[in-house]
Scaffold this active site. Structure first.
Site, PDB file in Angstrom:
ATOM      1  N   ASP A 290       0.824  -1.213   0.000  1.00 35.22           N
ATOM      2  CA  ASP A 290       0.000   0.000   0.000  1.00 35.22           C
ATOM      3  C   ASP A 290       0.856   1.260   0.000  1.00 35.22           C
ATOM      4  OD1 ASP A 290      -2.140  -1.813   0.301  1.00 35.22           O
ATOM      5  OD2 ASP A 290      -1.978  -1.695   2.478  1.00 35.22           O
TER       6      ASP A 290
ATOM      7  N   GLU B 251     -11.360   0.551  -4.287  1.00 31.53           N
ATOM      8  CA  GLU B 251     -10.897   1.058  -2.996  1.00 31.53           C
ATOM      9  C   GLU B 251      -9.688   1.941  -3.267  1.00 31.53           C
ATOM     10  OE1 GLU B 251      -9.538  -2.307  -0.621  1.00 31.53           O
ATOM     11  OE2 GLU B 251      -9.015  -3.384  -2.442  1.00 31.53           O
TER      12      GLU B 251
END
Length: 529
Positions: free
Chosen positions: A17, A187
């Site tokens: 991430d 997302e």
């Protein structure tokens, strides 16, 4: 590596991430840490090629409390930004994973420099995860995150939310609005403004083999957004033999000369008879990107597959190459930045580097299945061809006292080369295994070591294979136990949601509560040819 080339992954091992930011001539890259402490490591670079550690952001108990969080919960998808002369970080702490619920809290902190000091956390919302901030040209700041929907018959990933943040009030204001929904799972939203367009970058398809990045754009921040007609900007879902798999979840950065780069996560699988498994977890990579004449973002090399070798920015002097730490002789009063602990900070109640100078002392606490107070310190694996070695001074007097070398994925899955006490035998060495929640002790791996002056322990990773060995003097080694399946230490093994990578380290347990001490003289983790 060739001159002028970025070699991917730029951050090998568990660095998922990624969030990237440039301030002046420096780049900063932050990544998720899930249940590991301290949270959110930052690396810095001046050339996008060479990266060096710049500490951790969430390094205080008031910023990060992970007591009891589930495996693969904790800190998800932090996002950095820079505005009004300050660094801003938004991050999620996930308390509950699985379904139907996600108990999450999103927070904001700021600091005058990347080293801090970071402010007290401001609570933002709990509607979903993957928050990011967008600072618009008019001075207003907006929070984006995905919306989680727990209801039967509704998509769990229910769209992208947008809401304004008031810095003076330290609170969100106005109503949250859904600016985009999609049939595919989306997302990880991030907004960029360019040439009169608001460009919305999205992670799509989940974080596994179907992962990708999708772009959308609008003339207004609040939408409506149109999806890129070409589909995924980046993905490897259709090329299972590509070296960088699971590519997705990214952010953009612009160089001082106007070149653009995309940071994203990807994984390098090990092939097994049961399919590919990514022992190193999700790693951080960079790709060069360009804008088309009609305003869409594209990978500079033309297709949507990530490359291992990528041209570095032009006209930039190479930054210093910082080799990874190989050996720690525990000669400093605090753990180095390469070490992590599980859920709780390293403090004097259970860890000391000064009571026995030159040694790491661990006081045994709870079991390896605990999500609360483990005495465990570990390092990320950055290669599946490596060897970890340590020596331990440990004198247990009861079977409830254990210490040794741990090869770790989470509380449900790990391999433990441990010393303990057996009645009538004294100190014994053996292997315990947690295999997707099933515990057992390998019956053919136990040996008596009561007469050994020292106990040297070693774990050797070689692709899909893991081998343990031990020595009384560090010279003559003997194999302990069978060849083990290293690929079980991966996101891709078992039935649970898994988002981290493999670690190797040392630990101690005292299940009777007497906190028996185990001392470790050094720890070495070296990559093999």
């Amino acid at each position: 590596m060739p001159s002028g080339q970025i070699h991917n992954p730029v951050l090998p091992g568990f660095h998922p991430d990624p969030s990237i930011l440039r301030v002046g001539g420096e780049y900063f890259l932050a990544t998720s840490t899930f249940e590991w402490y301290p949270g959110v490591p930052v690396h810095r670079s001046t050339d996008l090629v060479n990266w060096e550690p710049a500490g951790h952001i969430l390094d205080r108990p008031d910023l990060l409390d992970l007591h009891g969080v589930a495996d693969s919960a904790g800190v998800w998808a932090p996002s950095l930004s820079y505005h009004d002369g300050r660094f801003w970080l938004v991050y999620t702490i996930v308390r509950t994973v699985g379904s139907p619920y996600k108990d999450v809290d999103n927070y904001l902190i700021t600091a005058p420099s990347i080293e801090g000091p970071w402010s007290e956390p401001v609570f933002l919302n709990s509607s979903g995860f993957d928050p990011s901030l967008f600072h618009d040209e008019d001075g207003r700041t907006w929070l984006l995150n995905m919306q989680w929907d727990h209801r039967d018959g509704h998509p769990s990933f229910a769209g992208i939310l947008l809401q304004e943040y008031d810095a003076e009030k330290k609170a969100l204001i106005g109503q949250a609005r859904t600016i985009l929904t999609h049939d595919e799972l989306i997302e990880g939203p991030n907004v960029y403004r360019r040439d009169g367009w608001y460009h919305l970058m999205l992670a799509e398809g989940g974080t596994g083999w179907n992962h990708g990045i999708l772009m959308a754009r609008s003339r207004e921040l609040t939408g409506p957004y149109e999806l890129d007609p070409r589909g995924s900007l980046l993905t490897t879902r259709d090329v299972p033999d590509w070296p960088l798999q699971k590519a997705g979840h990214g952010e953009l950065v612009e160089t001082p000369d106007g070149e653009w780069y995309l940071v994203h996560l990807a994984s390098r699988p090990v092939q097994t008879p049961d399919g590919p498994r990514c022992v190193l977890g999700r790693e951080s990579c960079l790709q060069r990107v360009t804008w088309t004449d009609d305003g869409w973002l594209r990978l500079a090399h033309g297709d949507n597959r990530p490359r291992v070798e990528v041209p570095s920015p032009t006209g930039v002097e190479p930054g210093p190459a910082v080799p990874p730490a190989v050996r720690d002789d525990f000669g400093t009063p605090a753990l180095g930045a390469e070490w992590s602990t599980l859920r709780v900070p390293a403090d004097d109640s259970w860890l000391s580097l000064t009571e026995r100078p030159g040694w790491l002392r661990l006081r045994g606490r709870q079991s390896l299945h605990s999500r609360f107070d483990q005495s465990l310190v570990a390092r990320r694996l950055t290669s599946v061809h490596c060897e970890a070695t340590t020596v331990v001074d440990f004198r247990p007097s009861h079977f409830s006292q254990l210490a040794g070398l741990i090869c770790w994925y989470d509380t449900t899955t790990h391999y433990y080369l441990r010393i303990t006490h057996a009645e009538g035998r004294g100190r014994v060495l053996g292997i315990t295994v947690a295999d997707d929640g099933r515990y057992h002790e390998l019956p053919d791996a136990g040996i008596d070591i009561d007469a050994w002056p020292q106990v040297h322990l070693r774990a050797r990773f070689d692709g899909a294979e893991l081998r343990f060995s031990a020595s009384p003097d560090g010279s003559v080694w003997q194999r302990i136990g069978p060849v083990l399946d290293a690929t079980k230490l991966s996101d891709d093994y078992g039935d649970r949601l898994r988002f981290t990578g493999a670690f190797v380290g040392v630990c101690a347990q005292d299940l009777g509560g007497t906190r028996t001490e185990a001392d470790f003289d050094f720890f070495e983790l070296r990559e093999l040819p």
